[in-house]
Design an enzyme around this catalytic site. Structure first.
Site, mmCIF file in Angstrom:
data_model
loop_
_atom_site.group_PDB
_atom_site.id
_atom_site.type_symbol
_atom_site.label_atom_id
_atom_site.label_comp_id
_atom_site.label_asym_id
_atom_site.label_seq_id
_atom_site.Cartn_x
_atom_site.Cartn_y
_atom_site.Cartn_z
ATOM 1 N N ASP A 15 0.851 -1.183 0.000
ATOM 2 C CA ASP A 15 0.000 0.000 0.000
ATOM 3 C C ASP A 15 0.894 1.243 0.000
ATOM 4 O O ASP A 15 1.680 1.445 0.925
ATOM 5 C CB ASP A 15 -0.888 -0.026 1.253
ATOM 6 C CG ASP A 15 -1.920 1.089 1.233
ATOM 7 O OD1 ASP A 15 -1.708 2.087 0.508
ATOM 8 O OD2 ASP A 15 -2.930 0.962 1.941
ATOM 9 N N ASP B 90 1.026 3.301 3.097
ATOM 10 C CA ASP B 90 1.779 2.767 4.236
ATOM 11 C C ASP B 90 3.279 2.723 3.960
ATOM 12 O O ASP B 90 4.071 2.528 4.866
ATOM 13 C CB ASP B 90 1.305 1.346 4.569
ATOM 14 C CG ASP B 90 -0.123 1.342 5.069
ATOM 15 O OD1 ASP B 90 -0.571 2.394 5.533
ATOM 16 O OD2 ASP B 90 -0.774 0.296 4.976
ATOM 17 N N CYS C 100 14.154 19.925 -13.923
ATOM 18 C CA CYS C 100 14.153 18.661 -14.683
ATOM 19 C C CYS C 100 13.048 18.703 -15.738
ATOM 20 O O CYS C 100 13.231 18.278 -16.882
ATOM 21 C CB CYS C 100 13.899 17.481 -13.755
ATOM 22 S SG CYS C 100 14.986 17.364 -12.333
ATOM 23 N N CYS D 125 13.342 20.168 -19.511
ATOM 24 C CA CYS D 125 13.838 19.318 -20.610
ATOM 25 C C CYS D 125 13.011 18.048 -20.768
ATOM 26 O O CYS D 125 12.694 17.633 -21.871
ATOM 27 C CB CYS D 125 15.285 18.912 -20.362
ATOM 28 S SG CYS D 125 16.475 20.261 -20.452
ATOM 29 N N HIS D 126 12.707 17.421 -19.635
ATOM 30 C CA HIS D 126 12.135 16.071 -19.695
ATOM 31 C C HIS D 126 10.608 16.042 -19.629
ATOM 32 O O HIS D 126 10.016 14.967 -19.705
ATOM 33 C CB HIS D 126 12.677 15.225 -18.543
ATOM 34 C CG HIS D 126 14.170 15.021 -18.586
ATOM 35 N ND1 HIS D 126 14.787 14.255 -19.546
ATOM 36 C CD2 HIS D 126 15.165 15.481 -17.780
ATOM 37 C CE1 HIS D 126 16.104 14.247 -19.317
ATOM 38 N NE2 HIS D 126 16.349 14.994 -18.268
ATOM 39 N N CYS E 86 23.039 15.776 -15.598
ATOM 40 C CA CYS E 86 22.031 16.793 -15.888
ATOM 41 C C CYS E 86 22.212 18.007 -14.993
ATOM 42 O O CYS E 86 22.160 19.142 -15.447
ATOM 43 C CB CYS E 86 20.624 16.227 -15.645
ATOM 44 S SG CYS E 86 19.874 15.528 -17.118
ATOM 45 N N ARG F 195 23.931 -0.162 0.303
ATOM 46 C CA ARG F 195 23.801 -1.553 0.746
ATOM 47 C C ARG F 195 25.096 -2.328 0.462
ATOM 48 O O ARG F 195 25.528 -3.130 1.272
ATOM 49 C CB ARG F 195 22.604 -2.202 0.059
ATOM 50 C CG ARG F 195 22.231 -3.577 0.556
ATOM 51 C CD ARG F 195 22.020 -3.604 2.051
ATOM 52 N NE ARG F 195 23.139 -4.274 2.695
ATOM 53 C CZ ARG F 195 23.416 -4.222 4.004
ATOM 54 N NH1 ARG F 195 22.666 -3.505 4.813
ATOM 55 N NH2 ARG F 195 24.424 -4.858 4.505
ATOM 56 N N CYS G 243 27.399 -4.277 3.140
ATOM 57 C CA CYS G 243 27.765 -5.694 3.052
ATOM 58 C C CYS G 243 29.267 -5.881 3.170
ATOM 59 O O CYS G 243 29.734 -6.780 3.866
ATOM 60 C CB CYS G 243 27.268 -6.301 1.736
ATOM 61 S SG CYS G 243 25.550 -6.852 1.799
#
Lengths: 287, 109
Positions: free
Chosen positions: A75, A78, A103, A106-107, A140, A244, A248
């Site tokens: 959801d 949430d 942004c 241009c996009h 950019c 991450r 690790c």
């Protein structure tokens, strides 16, 4: 009397073992449906290049998480990542830098222009360099907008990669690993199987040999990155792919490589390719 | 003064008479507790949402007092019985005197 007792204990032990095994496997009896509308597959046939290393199927990390965590991702209300996505959507329309451009100048709309991009990242740019989404954003910002580059793991950057990533939600990951991407992919693969740190552990030791098992209290997944950037409950915040990776390598008690480095972009390409076929879940929720 | 405060609410658009519906609310807010200190040792002043209310057709149905221990971006979810078509009005009261409001119509079919 004594004999009876022994038999009973053995039976209890057998039941306990069976329960542990059932918990450790990827969850089979749940389906990821976002907002009650968007049905998403959380497994896919393993790519040929894996050569059976992960068996027949690759699984999203969602399948290795608890019921409550899985529900949070179902959801958008949430899912705490959507606060960050909202912030990025505002930034998308807000001019920044000496060129006075946003942004959107241009996009145009993020929903059209950025659709499908996450699924192809990282990729080789027109100068022959391997670039992650963060590189494209900063290109950019510095070259077109005349704005300052965002830090790789800054909040602004993670907000924006989440907002761009969610435009590809439900589309299968399809990073290119042949042609000009091949040398980068080979290096990433080598790193994946290289042992790091005092504990001498490679990515594969946990995420290939032991997915589904516990490392202390952590339930190991296949280490798929199709849901990044994601909300990590432990950090109460957004976590990027390279963040991450740093975590690790640190956990092997090794000296970590920097987020955004060439090495980690190559590793990102290889790890992404291990999940080719899984759908983009950005922004996921994990614990 | 809290920046970027934005209320969000999810209420079903329709319900059957006397149906119990689930309402979710969230307001983005730092909820600075007043217990923390900055780098120089000065207390960061308290800045929280201190009260949340929900009304249905003018009748108060939820009135909550929020304390400094409540975390960033307070989230309230509750169930409500809907006897008739009407409007839910949600109000958040900030320490700085700001009042944030949002309202949603529910149609009984």
């Amino acid at each position: 009397m004594k004999l009876q007792f022994t038999v009973k204990s053995a039976a209890v032990l057998a039941v306990t073992l069976a329960l542990t095994a059932a918990q450790a496997d990827p969850v089979e009896d749940d389906q990821l449906v976002i907002n009650g509308e968007l049905e998403m597959a959380t497994d896919a046939p393993a790519s040929d290049h894996l050569d059976g290393a992960l068996g027949d199927s690759v699984y999203s990390g969602w399948r290795f998480r608890d019921t409550e965590t899985r529900a949070m991702q179902k959801d958008d209300f949430d899912n705490p990542m959507f606060l960050f996505v909202d912030a990025a959507l505002e930034a998308w329309d807000t001019p920044d830098g000496s060129a006075g451009k946003s942004c959107a100048d241009c996009h145009n709309g993020i929903d059209e222009s950025m659709k499908g991009l996450r699924a192809q990242m990282p990729k080789v740019n027109d100068k022959g360099e391997l670039w992650s989404l963060e590189n494209y954003i900063n290109d950019c910002r510095t070259n077109r907008m005349g704005a300052e580059a965002w830090g790789w793991n800054s909040q602004n950057m993670k907000n924006m990669t989440a907002a761009i990533g969610v435009q590809s939600r439900g589309m299968p990951v399809a990073v290119k690993i042949d042609g000009d991407a091949a040398p980068f992919w080979e290096k990433g693969k080598e790193m994946y199987y290289t042992r790091f740190g005092q504990l001498e552990m490679s990515c594969a030791n946990c995420h290939e040999d032991n997915f589904g098992n516990y490392i202390r209290s952590d339930h190991l997944s296949q280490g798929q990155i199709n849901g990044f950037p994601l909300y990590r409950l432990k950090d109460q915040g957004a976590v990027s792919i390279h963040q991450r990776f740093v975590g690790c390598v640190r956990d092997t008690r090794g000296t970590t490589i920097e987020a955004g480095s060439q090495e980690f972009r190559e590793l990102e390409l290889y790890v992404a390719s291990r999940g080719n076929g899984l759908v983009v879940e950005t922004p996921a929720v994990r614990h | 003064m809290a920046d970027n405060v934005k209320p969000r609410v999810r209420v079903p658009k329709t319900a059957s008479k006397d149906e119990v519906i689930t309402i979710k609310t969230l307001i983005s807010h730092p909820m600075e507790s007043g217990q923390r200190k900055d780098k120089d040792g000065n207390v960061i002043p308290r800045s929280i949402i201190n009260r949340f209310t929900a009304e249905f057709n003018g009748e108060l149905v939820v009135d909550a007092t929020l304390e400094p221990a409540i975390s960033t971006n307070p989230y309230f979810e509750f169930d409500a019985r809907v006897p008739e078509t009407g409007e839910f009005k949600f109000t958040w009261y900030d320490d700085d005197g700001s009042v944030y409001e949002d309202s949603h119509q529910v149609e009984v079919t």
